[in-house]
Motif scaffolding. Structure first.
Motif, PDB file in Angstrom:
ATOM      1  N   UNK A 169      -9.560 -11.272  -3.565  1.00  0.00           N
ATOM      2  CA  UNK A 169      -8.764 -12.085  -3.377  1.00  0.00           C
ATOM      3  C   UNK A 169      -7.777 -13.011  -3.971  1.00  0.00           C
ATOM      4  N   UNK A 170      -8.096 -13.247  -5.243  1.00  0.00           N
ATOM      5  CA  UNK A 170      -7.180 -14.008  -5.889  1.00  0.00           C
ATOM      6  C   UNK A 170      -6.055 -13.589  -5.545  1.00  0.00           C
ATOM      7  N   UNK A 171      -5.258 -15.380  -5.377  1.00  0.00           N
ATOM      8  CA  UNK A 171      -3.121 -15.374  -5.214  1.00  0.00           C
ATOM      9  C   UNK A 171      -3.357 -14.575  -3.814  1.00  0.00           C
ATOM     10  N   UNK A 172      -4.104 -14.589  -2.714  1.00  0.00           N
ATOM     11  CA  UNK A 172      -4.545 -14.585  -1.807  1.00  0.00           C
ATOM     12  C   UNK A 172      -5.247 -15.657  -0.955  1.00  0.00           C
ATOM     13  N   UNK A 173      -3.774 -15.436   0.630  1.00  0.00           N
ATOM     14  CA  UNK A 173      -4.314 -16.437   1.497  1.00  0.00           C
ATOM     15  C   UNK A 173      -4.342 -15.976   2.802  1.00  0.00           C
ATOM     16  N   UNK A 174      -4.958 -16.336   3.587  1.00  0.00           N
ATOM     17  CA  UNK A 174      -5.077 -15.679   5.002  1.00  0.00           C
ATOM     18  C   UNK A 174      -5.482 -16.853   5.701  1.00  0.00           C
ATOM     19  N   UNK A 175      -4.959 -16.600   6.763  1.00  0.00           N
ATOM     20  CA  UNK A 175      -4.815 -17.788   8.204  1.00  0.00           C
ATOM     21  C   UNK A 175      -5.613 -17.643   9.612  1.00  0.00           C
ATOM     22  N   UNK A 176      -6.337 -17.635  10.542  1.00  0.00           N
ATOM     23  CA  UNK A 176      -6.193 -16.482  11.716  1.00  0.00           C
ATOM     24  C   UNK A 176      -6.754 -18.306  12.865  1.00  0.00           C
ATOM     25  N   UNK A 177      -5.427 -18.071  13.689  1.00  0.00           N
ATOM     26  CA  UNK A 177      -5.373 -19.604  14.311  1.00  0.00           C
ATOM     27  C   UNK A 177      -5.167 -19.000  15.656  1.00  0.00           C
ATOM     28  N   UNK A 178      -4.924 -17.457  15.947  1.00  0.00           N
ATOM     29  CA  UNK A 178      -5.130 -17.190  17.208  1.00  0.00           C
ATOM     30  C   UNK A 178      -5.904 -15.139  16.795  1.00  0.00           C
ATOM     31  N   UNK A 179      -6.813 -14.758  17.990  1.00  0.00           N
ATOM     32  CA  UNK A 179      -7.211 -13.756  17.840  1.00  0.00           C
ATOM     33  C   UNK A 179      -6.136 -12.186  17.437  1.00  0.00           C
ATOM     34  N   UNK A 180      -5.533 -12.625  17.393  1.00  0.00           N
ATOM     35  CA  UNK A 180      -4.549 -11.029  17.385  1.00  0.00           C
ATOM     36  C   UNK A 180      -3.167 -11.698  16.498  1.00  0.00           C
ATOM     37  N   UNK A 181      -3.761 -12.656  15.359  1.00  0.00           N
ATOM     38  CA  UNK A 181      -2.537 -12.526  14.511  1.00  0.00           C
ATOM     39  C   UNK A 181      -3.748 -12.486  13.112  1.00  0.00           C
ATOM     40  N   UNK A 182      -2.968 -11.606  11.901  1.00  0.00           N
ATOM     41  CA  UNK A 182      -4.047 -12.334  10.436  1.00  0.00           C
ATOM     42  C   UNK A 182      -3.334 -12.128   9.605  1.00  0.00           C
ATOM     43  N   UNK A 183      -1.688 -13.232   8.975  1.00  0.00           N
ATOM     44  CA  UNK A 183      -0.988 -13.055   8.812  1.00  0.00           C
ATOM     45  C   UNK A 183      -1.988 -13.071   6.875  1.00  0.00           C
TER      46      UNK A 183
END
Lengths: 116, 112
Positions: free
Chosen positions: A61-75
């Protein structure tokens, strides 16, 4: 169209820049995953998410960030890209968590990221 | 921690012949599933076959079958009547603890 799509398909960026890879799925699957594929390493899990606003670290995971505010998206965001992050990135989704059932993981087409 | 090991980086087979790809795994979980995924040159990941760990019967899907040895933690893939379209990278994967862990892959080439 139903499925899981990643954008962009190809990206070249410079060291130190922030870059975001997008992933969108239309099935309303609960689980989503980000993997990186490197020669000699297979696919390694970066982050995964069990539902909106629930994320957890994977193997690298180092150096990466994720978010998931909506079920369909995962940037997936590389906050400050490094050359070691040059790789092919795959997003995947599955109906439920692995081990709870033999849910097939559906993969996007991959994003080839080159950091120069 | 869960691990998946594929000891054969590359293999080749003649068209119409049979080939077996090896995979071993390790997990402390009781509930898990095993998968073989195929990645052709298009880069798309495609599920080939899956096995439920609590089922003793080996899974089969047309020309693809597995030999699941739970005590030995072994999960090999047999491809019968190999076709040129089977040329791809094959990944063994372990599904447990909410996530999927992959081996490093075996590049299979089917020769005419």
């Amino acid at each position: 169209d139903a499925g899981i799509t990643q954008s962009p398909r190809y990206k070249i960026t410079e060291t130190g820049r922030q870059v975001t890879l997008m992933c969108h799925q239309t099935w309303s699957h609960s689980y989503m995953f980000w993997y990186r594929q490197d020669l000699g390493h297979g696919l390694r899990l970066i982050y995964y998410s069990a539902a909106a606003d629930i994320t957890d670290k994977g193997e690298v995971p180092d150096g990466y960030v994720v978010s998931r505010s909506k079920t369909e998206n995962f940037p997936l965001t590389l906050e400050s890209a490094t050359r070691s992050q040059t790789s092919v990135y795959f997003c995947a989704s599955s109906e439920y968590g692995q081990g709870l059932g033999g849910a097939e993981a559906f993969f996007g087409q991959g994003t080839r990221l080159t950091v120069v | 921690a869960q691990t998946v090991t594929q000891s054969q980086p590359e293999m080749s087979v003649q068209e119409a012949e049979t080939v077996t790809l090896s995979c071993t795994y390790d997990t402390s979980e009781n509930n898990y599933y095993l998968f073989w995924y195929k990645q052709p040159p298009s880069r798309q990941m495609i599920l080939v076959i899956r096995q439920e760990a609590y089922k003793q019967q080996n899974a089969t899907e047309n020309r693809f079958s597995v030999n699941f040895q739970k005590a030995a933690k072994s999960f090999s893939l047999k491809i019968s009547d190999s076709q040129l379209g089977d040329t791809a990278m094959y990944f063994c994967a372990l599904g447990s603890n909410y996530k999927l862990t992959f081996g490093k892959g075996t590049l299979l080439t089917v020769n005419p």
